[in-house]
Design a protein around this motif. Sequence first.
Motif, mmCIF file in Angstrom:
data_model
loop_
_atom_site.group_PDB
_atom_site.id
_atom_site.type_symbol
_atom_site.label_atom_id
_atom_site.label_comp_id
_atom_site.label_asym_id
_atom_site.label_seq_id
_atom_site.Cartn_x
_atom_site.Cartn_y
_atom_site.Cartn_z
ATOM 1 N N GLY A 63 0.814 -1.209 0.000
ATOM 2 C CA GLY A 63 0.000 0.000 0.000
ATOM 3 C C GLY A 63 0.846 1.257 0.000
ATOM 4 N N VAL A 64 1.930 1.249 0.792
ATOM 5 C CA VAL A 64 2.816 2.407 0.866
ATOM 6 C C VAL A 64 3.455 2.672 -0.491
ATOM 7 C CG1 VAL A 64 5.009 3.224 1.793
ATOM 8 C CG2 VAL A 64 3.302 2.258 3.328
ATOM 9 N N VAL A 65 4.020 1.640 -1.107
ATOM 10 C CA VAL A 65 4.759 1.812 -2.354
ATOM 11 C C VAL A 65 3.830 2.193 -3.504
ATOM 12 C CG1 VAL A 65 6.204 0.670 -4.073
ATOM 13 C CG2 VAL A 65 6.611 0.273 -1.631
ATOM 14 N N ILE A 66 2.753 1.426 -3.677
ATOM 15 C CA ILE A 66 1.843 1.683 -4.803
ATOM 16 C C ILE A 66 1.096 2.998 -4.591
ATOM 17 C CG2 ILE A 66 -0.174 0.839 -6.046
ATOM 18 C CD1 ILE A 66 0.774 -2.017 -5.360
ATOM 19 N N GLY A 67 0.547 3.181 -3.388
ATOM 20 C CA GLY A 67 -0.189 4.410 -3.121
ATOM 21 C C GLY A 67 0.704 5.630 -3.117
ATOM 22 N N GLY A 68 1.911 5.495 -2.535
ATOM 23 C CA GLY A 68 2.831 6.621 -2.488
ATOM 24 C C GLY A 68 3.232 7.092 -3.871
ATOM 25 N N ARG A 69 3.497 6.155 -4.768
ATOM 26 C CA ARG A 69 3.901 6.523 -6.124
ATOM 27 C C ARG A 69 2.740 7.110 -6.917
ATOM 28 N NH1 ARG A 69 8.071 8.546 -8.787
ATOM 29 N NH2 ARG A 69 8.147 7.882 -10.968
#
Length: 265
Positions: A63-69
Amino acid sequence: MIAYPQIDPVALALGPIKVHWYGLTYLAGLFFAWWLAVRRSTRADSPILRQQVDDLIFYAAMGVVIGGRLGYALFYGVERLLDDPTWLFRVWEGGMAFHGGLLGVIGALALFCRKHDVQFGRLADFVAPLAPVGLALGRLGNFIGQELWGRPADVPWAMVFPNDPLALPRHPSQLYQFALEGLLLFFIVYAFSRKPRPTWSVAGLFLLGYGCLRFCAEFFRQPDAHIGFEAFGWLTRGQLLCFPMMLLGAYLLLWAYRRTEVDGA
């Protein structure tokens, strides 16, 4: 003025493979979240078991990686995304947004709850204290990578960042955010969560606390050059994105305690 400590943003290079400090700070943040989640999972009021922690951290990391990007692309770089859609996948060029990462984690937690039959509010309260240390470490990564530096300043601790084309003394705003949104927020949310609280109250405090502290830190951070100030000559994109967080956090806190009072009556 304090000299900027010259730190190579590449922590380790193995031929063409380069490991950046920024990536290592993300890994360190996830490790801390896993460690604290393991400890919290032994509490009587924990919504998950120890054997579910690894799965939870995996979901949260995605969630952090996909949402952050995605959040960075939509909130701060939509013009570049439209010009070059492949830029979205070139994560090694930098560009992550907390508010997008937050939305990504919310979506990931919803999927986790559906898979493990966990109440979302209780899981949100469980996860809230896990995040601030990771945010703090991420700001250290920004500082080492000379990203997101501050506005020009004449304070004794101002720094000239070598990558700054204007070579101006600036606030080390990454360190301000490290201290405020990271360490201070962690101590506030963790101390609050050490005792059983009404469902949604810990998550509400995290949202309200982060929104307020990020809003304050933005006064020292240089706005993105391609965006500038959004309104009144001083309001930044980051501050605008904090308003929904603060409102939702305050609502969840009040609603959690008012609901408890009604149920108790």
